[in-house]
Design a protein around this motif. Structure first.
Motif, PDB file in Angstrom:
ATOM      1  N   PRO A  58       0.112   6.779  -7.865  1.00 49.89           N
ATOM      2  CA  PRO A  58       0.173   5.507  -7.150  1.00 49.89           C
ATOM      3  C   PRO A  58      -0.882   5.455  -6.031  1.00 49.89           C
ATOM      4  O   PRO A  58      -0.968   6.362  -5.210  1.00 49.89           O
ATOM      5  CB  PRO A  58       1.582   5.484  -6.556  1.00 49.89           C
ATOM      6  N   ARG A  59      -1.716   4.438  -6.094  1.00 52.63           N
ATOM      7  CA  ARG A  59      -2.697   4.183  -5.044  1.00 52.63           C
ATOM      8  C   ARG A  59      -2.989   2.685  -5.062  1.00 52.63           C
ATOM      9  O   ARG A  59      -3.992   2.240  -5.607  1.00 52.63           O
ATOM     10  CB  ARG A  59      -3.977   4.976  -5.274  1.00 52.63           C
ATOM     11  N   GLY A 115      -1.230  -5.628 -11.307  1.00 52.43           N
ATOM     12  CA  GLY A 115      -0.797  -4.269 -11.025  1.00 52.43           C
ATOM     13  C   GLY A 115      -1.711  -3.719  -9.948  1.00 52.43           C
ATOM     14  O   GLY A 115      -2.932  -3.784 -10.086  1.00 52.43           O
ATOM     15  N   PHE A 116      -1.167  -3.186  -8.873  1.00 54.37           N
ATOM     16  CA  PHE A 116      -2.000  -2.727  -7.762  1.00 54.37           C
ATOM     17  C   PHE A 116      -2.534  -1.310  -7.968  1.00 54.37           C
ATOM     18  O   PHE A 116      -3.426  -0.884  -7.253  1.00 54.37           O
ATOM     19  CB  PHE A 116      -1.227  -2.800  -6.446  1.00 54.37           C
ATOM     20  N   ARG A 165       0.821  -1.221   0.000  1.00 56.53           N
ATOM     21  CA  ARG A 165       0.000   0.000   0.000  1.00 56.53           C
ATOM     22  C   ARG A 165       0.854   1.271   0.000  1.00 56.53           C
ATOM     23  O   ARG A 165       0.408   2.316  -0.461  1.00 56.53           O
ATOM     24  CB  ARG A 165      -0.961  -0.024   1.180  1.00 56.53           C
ATOM     25  N   ALA A 166       2.080   1.169   0.487  1.00 66.07           N
ATOM     26  CA  ALA A 166       2.983   2.323   0.517  1.00 66.07           C
ATOM     27  C   ALA A 166       3.874   2.402  -0.730  1.00 66.07           C
ATOM     28  O   ALA A 166       4.619   3.365  -0.901  1.00 66.07           O
ATOM     29  CB  ALA A 166       3.859   2.272   1.773  1.00 66.07           C
ATOM     30  N   CYS A 167       3.795   1.396  -1.609  1.00 60.60           N
ATOM     31  CA  CYS A 167       4.675   1.319  -2.773  1.00 60.60           C
ATOM     32  C   CYS A 167       4.485   2.520  -3.699  1.00 60.60           C
ATOM     33  O   CYS A 167       3.365   2.911  -4.024  1.00 60.60           O
ATOM     34  CB  CYS A 167       4.407   0.022  -3.536  1.00 60.60           C
ATOM     35  N   ARG A 168       5.589   3.053  -4.151  1.00 63.69           N
ATOM     36  CA  ARG A 168       5.593   4.155  -5.116  1.00 63.69           C
ATOM     37  C   ARG A 168       6.593   3.859  -6.233  1.00 63.69           C
ATOM     38  O   ARG A 168       7.120   4.757  -6.875  1.00 63.69           O
ATOM     39  CB  ARG A 168       5.947   5.487  -4.428  1.00 63.69           C
ATOM     40  N   ALA A 169       6.837   2.583  -6.500  1.00 61.97           N
ATOM     41  CA  ALA A 169       7.834   2.166  -7.489  1.00 61.97           C
ATOM     42  C   ALA A 169       7.547   2.705  -8.890  1.00 61.97           C
ATOM     43  O   ALA A 169       8.466   2.915  -9.670  1.00 61.97           O
ATOM     44  CB  ALA A 169       7.936   0.638  -7.530  1.00 61.97           C
ATOM     45  N   LYS A 171      -4.642   1.099 -19.732  1.00 62.96           N
ATOM     46  CA  LYS A 171      -3.341   0.572 -20.134  1.00 62.96           C
ATOM     47  C   LYS A 171      -3.108  -0.753 -19.405  1.00 62.96           C
ATOM     48  O   LYS A 171      -3.736  -1.032 -18.387  1.00 62.96           O
ATOM     49  CB  LYS A 171      -2.234   1.562 -19.773  1.00 62.96           C
ATOM     50  N   PRO A 172      -2.165  -1.560 -19.894  1.00 62.37           N
ATOM     51  CA  PRO A 172      -1.852  -2.808 -19.199  1.00 62.37           C
ATOM     52  C   PRO A 172      -1.208  -2.528 -17.835  1.00 62.37           C
ATOM     53  O   PRO A 172      -0.637  -1.450 -17.614  1.00 62.37           O
ATOM     54  CB  PRO A 172      -0.866  -3.512 -20.120  1.00 62.37           C
ATOM     55  N   PRO A 173      -1.292  -3.507 -16.937  1.00 64.73           N
ATOM     56  CA  PRO A 173      -0.626  -3.328 -15.640  1.00 64.73           C
ATOM     57  C   PRO A 173       0.882  -3.185 -15.829  1.00 64.73           C
ATOM     58  O   PRO A 173       1.458  -3.766 -16.747  1.00 64.73           O
ATOM     59  CB  PRO A 173      -0.967  -4.608 -14.870  1.00 64.73           C
ATOM     60  N   ARG A 174       1.499  -2.421 -14.972  1.00 62.93           N
ATOM     61  CA  ARG A 174       2.958  -2.255 -15.014  1.00 62.93           C
ATOM     62  C   ARG A 174       3.602  -3.585 -14.614  1.00 62.93           C
ATOM     63  O   ARG A 174       3.325  -4.113 -13.538  1.00 62.93           O
ATOM     64  CB  ARG A 174       3.410  -1.157 -14.051  1.00 62.93           C
ATOM     65  N   PRO A 175       4.470  -4.174 -15.438  1.00 63.28           N
ATOM     66  CA  PRO A 175       5.062  -5.486 -15.139  1.00 63.28           C
ATOM     67  C   PRO A 175       5.868  -5.513 -13.840  1.00 63.28           C
ATOM     68  O   PRO A 175       5.966  -6.545 -13.177  1.00 63.28           O
ATOM     69  CB  PRO A 175       5.959  -5.774 -16.338  1.00 63.28           C
ATOM     70  N   ARG A 176       6.440  -4.384 -13.479  1.00 62.11           N
ATOM     71  CA  ARG A 176       7.272  -4.313 -12.272  1.00 62.11           C
ATOM     72  C   ARG A 176       6.486  -4.746 -11.031  1.00 62.11           C
ATOM     73  O   ARG A 176       7.022  -5.377 -10.128  1.00 62.11           O
ATOM     74  CB  ARG A 176       7.789  -2.884 -12.097  1.00 62.11           C
TER      75      ARG A 176
END
Length: 193
Positions: A24-25, A85-86, A12-16, A98-103
């Motif tokens: 980011p949410r 992707g969250f 929940r805190a990720c901002r990658a 868009k597609p989910p970010r693979p990271r």
């Protein structure tokens, strides 16, 4: 040792992906005792705004497919929702998501696998989740993979996205609602009883 609660706090805190997506949410739902896991694509605009997974018409259809109500669907002790992707990935030029970010999947899914030990059924919704989790067992398309559901069931169930955009797909493949969905609902009833 890190707990699932610690892991969820980190997610929940990720901002990658900050700067690569609108905002980011991360949206996720899980508890250690969850018996069912849904791995979808990524939150859409409504989910991004609400912060709650599947708060849109596709969520209504998914709950119908699973044969459960909102109360059970949003009970993390029963059902975990851990998308590929969250965060909402933004809109493409045609106005679709868009597609989910693979990271995101590379960062978090293996950690979630390690913490969700009680899961008995995993629903892989759409090609991104199916490719990631099935690897070599992915059949090359969502249609072929969902059609081969007996190879994965009852633990893993591949599904198309429950979006209205797939209405024509559902009509072209009557076996989906005549064979696969009844099996899903029978197994979900066993898990909740």
């Amino acid at each position: 040792m890190i707990t699932l609660d610690d892991l969820l706090s980190e997610i929940r805190a990720c901002r990658a992906c900050e700067g690569e997506i609108p905002e980011p949410r991360p949206v996720v739902q899980a508890a250690p005792q969850a018996k069912v896991r849904i791995v979808g694509q990524a939150p859409g605009t409504r989910v991004h705004a609400s912060g709650r997974p599947f708060t849109d018409p596709s969520g209504d259809r998914l709950r119908t497919w699973l044969g459960i109500d909102e109360g059970l669907f949003y009970d993390p002790d029963f059902l975990a929702i851990t998308p590929m992707g969250f965060c909402f990935p933004g809109l493409d030029a045609k106005g679709g998501d868009k597609p989910p970010r693979p990271r995101c999947a590379r960062l978090w899914q293996a950690h979630l696998d390690a913490k969700l030990k009680e899961v008995e059924m995993i629903f892989l919704i759409g090609g991104y989740a199916q490719k990631f989790f099935l690897g070599d067992r992915y059949k090359g398309s969502v249609t072929e993979t969902v059609a081969a559901w007996r190879e994965y069931a009852p633990r893993i169930i591949p599904l198309p996205h429950p979006s209205w955009r797939n209405n024509a797909w559902i009509k072209r493949h009557p076996w989906f609602e005549n064979e696969l969905i009844p099996m899903v609902q029978r197994n979900m009833k066993l898990l909740r009883d």
